[in-house]
Design a protein around this motif. Structure first.
Motif, mmCIF file in Angstrom:
data_model
loop_
_atom_site.group_PDB
_atom_site.id
_atom_site.type_symbol
_atom_site.label_atom_id
_atom_site.label_comp_id
_atom_site.label_asym_id
_atom_site.label_seq_id
_atom_site.Cartn_x
_atom_site.Cartn_y
_atom_site.Cartn_z
ATOM 1 N N ARG A 48 29.506 -27.234 -5.611
ATOM 2 C CA ARG A 48 29.138 -26.023 -5.676
ATOM 3 C C ARG A 48 27.549 -25.769 -5.711
ATOM 4 O O ARG A 48 27.251 -24.612 -5.856
ATOM 5 C CB ARG A 48 29.734 -25.516 -6.888
ATOM 6 C CG ARG A 48 31.207 -25.306 -7.027
ATOM 7 C CD ARG A 48 31.873 -24.728 -5.742
ATOM 8 N NE ARG A 48 33.338 -24.742 -6.019
ATOM 9 C CZ ARG A 48 34.112 -23.830 -6.573
ATOM 10 N NH1 ARG A 48 33.583 -22.805 -7.000
ATOM 11 N NH2 ARG A 48 35.348 -23.879 -6.690
ATOM 12 N N LYS A 312 26.582 -22.114 2.709
ATOM 13 C CA LYS A 312 27.901 -21.496 2.397
ATOM 14 C C LYS A 312 29.213 -22.319 2.840
ATOM 15 O O LYS A 312 30.298 -22.418 1.921
ATOM 16 C CB LYS A 312 27.883 -20.242 3.169
ATOM 17 C CG LYS A 312 27.002 -19.260 2.689
ATOM 18 C CD LYS A 312 26.935 -17.918 3.495
ATOM 19 C CE LYS A 312 26.176 -16.908 2.961
ATOM 20 N NZ LYS A 312 25.751 -15.742 3.979
ATOM 21 N N GLN A 338 24.532 -18.765 -4.077
ATOM 22 C CA GLN A 338 25.552 -19.569 -3.625
ATOM 23 C C GLN A 338 25.402 -20.881 -4.766
ATOM 24 O O GLN A 338 26.430 -21.694 -4.599
ATOM 25 C CB GLN A 338 25.476 -20.158 -2.342
ATOM 26 C CG GLN A 338 25.605 -19.194 -1.281
ATOM 27 C CD GLN A 338 27.078 -18.563 -1.175
ATOM 28 O OE1 GLN A 338 27.898 -19.462 -1.106
ATOM 29 N NE2 GLN A 338 26.936 -17.349 -0.846
#
Length: 503
Positions: A48, A312, A338
């Motif tokens: 992530r 992304k 993000q």
């Protein structure tokens, strides 16, 4: 129940993980480590992305080193950008120190010294595995964005690629691309105009100037063969540990265009090559981008959009990107939003602008009943950081001021002999060491131009010869004496005299 016990339960609950994890150290309360209050980052959420930020000298590089070592131990390969030249020591175990033992005693587990499998990579003439890519692999869209071209100029780049595809002309390096551009407005102008429309010389001139600018930053060393295969970044050694790939960039700090060109091409290649894996239990590859401001400061709007899109989308491929920089404001908001893991080392407030930046940084972290975030940000010591991560369900963990564990490997560079050993034992150095310069667009077009010039020279010679012959004939026909001597009356008369003489 004491405040310390409340805090410990708060941390243990927030950082509970059922799967595998990386232990970053122990949470701190009132400036002191709470032993065994471990701050654990689940492997599942490491794709992530993340941020490691803080002022100079606060320990960002050591935090990067700790993460890289532990990922390698878990069998996860890593790519590190080494702009300062101080990461190669990962290939050697730490010599240890009493202060390290004292730190780990406070954290709650013993220190262990280790070395890790390392691969040294290079974009320049420095020793190591040479990273290269062909112009064709970039494609017209990516190349246009790197060169920051207008819509019209980008259209010309697309036409050049189409022409090379149609005529089976390999575009390998920048001299190939420049040759086709020159051919399109020179010898091959008629050919291009007939098949693809007229190409403006002013536009091709602008493109050529931007290519030369890229070459001046060393891109001619990057574009070419043998192309680096990104799968080679995901190797593990015979002990199941992921390789730590260290890209040495100490000699290109003043060439940010080359750095951002490489990074964008690498991310695009990884995104195109790696399969989709969704939410897996562990990432496939983690990339640490040190001095991240070098990517963003020199990037055009089109380039920034490309980077943001990749950030992304690339996590679904199991790829984690970690930006290392002095201030979170160095990273665009669209990228910052993000990021799942944030490791914030101390910030220094010397000016009103610094205080404003600290206030903005504090607002990016979850609120905590145990901390005044703005105050903690300016009071953290070396090797201490505020950490906010994601748990296995994707929820933010509690904010934790953390006494970070020490790196298991050497916190210093390799000696020249040690570096030579690492490079000498590398299989990839042998694989990518040879420079290949096979026949491509440059040579093929030169041959085509030479043939065209030879044909044109022969045609010119024939035309010149015909003109000379025609001129001689006209000159002979116009001479009065020749006219008389070749006239029918003169010939008949001459033949008559000859006949009489012979009789």
């Amino acid at each position: 129940m004491s405040s310390s016990e409340d805090f410990k339960k708060h941390i243990e609950k927030g950082y509970t993980t059922k799967g595998d994890f990386i232990n970053m150290g122990a949470a701190m309360l009132d400036g002191e480590a709470v032993t065994n209050a471990f701050v654990k980052i689940p492997l599942k959420t490491l794709n992530r992305h993340g941020l490691i930020a803080g002022a100079t000298g606060t320990g960002k590089t050591k935090t990067l080193q700790v993460l890289a070592e532990n990922l390698s131990d878990k069998g996860i390969p890593v790519l590190l950008m080494d702009l300062k030249g101080d990461l190669s020591g990962i290939a050697q175990p730490s010599p240890g120190h009493p202060k390290i033992d004292e730190r780990h005693s406070k954290i709650g587990f013993p220190f262990e010294a280790k070395s890790f499998p390392v691969e040294i990579l290079s974009l320049s003439e420095q020793d190591g595995v040479k990273l290269r890519a062909t112009v064709s692999e970039f494609g017209p869209v990516l190349l246009s964005r790197i060169l920051d071209l207008s819509e019209t100029q980008s259209g010309i780049v697309a036409v050049v690629f189409k022409y090379c595809d149609d005529n089976k002309l390999p575009l390998l390096d920048l001299k190939d691309f420049k040759k086709v551009l020159q051919y399109a407005t020179g010898t091959g102008k008629a050919e291009f105009t007939k098949s693809y429309g007229r190409i403006s010389t002013s536009s091709t001139g602008t493109i050529l100037r931007k290519i030369i600018e890229l070459e001046q930053q060393g891109a001619d060393l990057f574009f070419g063969e043998k192309s680096f295969e990104v799968d080679d970044l995901t190797r593990v050694d015979d002990k199941g540990r992921g390789y730590i790939n260290i890209l040495r960039l100490t000699d290109i700090q003043d060439r940010p265009k080359l750095f951002s060109t490489f990074m964008l091409s690498l991310l695009a290649e990884i995104y195109d090559t790696f399969p989709e894996q969704g939410d897996s239990d562990r990432p496939e590859l983690i990339l640490f981008l040190d001095e991240a401001h070098l990517i963003f400061n020199e990037a055009s709007k089109a380039l920034l959009d490309q980077i943001e899109n990749i950030v992304k989308l690339i996590r679904s491929k199991g790829i984690g990107l970690y930006f290392v920089t002095q201030n979170p404001t160095d990273v665009p908001n669209a990228v910052l939003s993000q990021l799942g893991l944030k490791v914030q080392h101390a910030l220094r407030a010397f000016t009103a602008r610094d205080r404003k930046a600290i206030k903005l940084t504090a607002e990016n972290y979850p609120e905590s009943e145990f901390y005044d975030t703005k105050e903690v940000l300016t009071s953290l010591g070396i090797g201490e950081a505020l950490i906010s991560a994601l748990d296995e369900k994707g929820r933010p963990t509690p904010l934790a001021a953390t006494l970070l564990r020490a790196p298991m490997s050497r916190m210093d560079v390799l000696t020249d002999d040690e570096l030579e050993d690492v490079i000498g034992n590398s299989k990839l150095v042998k694989k990518y060491g040879e420079v290949i310069d096979r026949e491509s667009a440059y040579e093929m077009l030169n041959e085509k131009i030479e043939k065209a010039e030879a044909v044109a020279a022969k045609e010119k010679e024939k035309t010149t010869s015909r003109r000379k012959t025609s001129t001689r004939r006209r000159s002979t026909a116009q001479n009065p004496l020749i006219k008389v001597l070749t006239s029918a009356t003169f010939i008949r008369g001459a033949l008559g005299i000859l006949t009489k003489i012979l009789r």
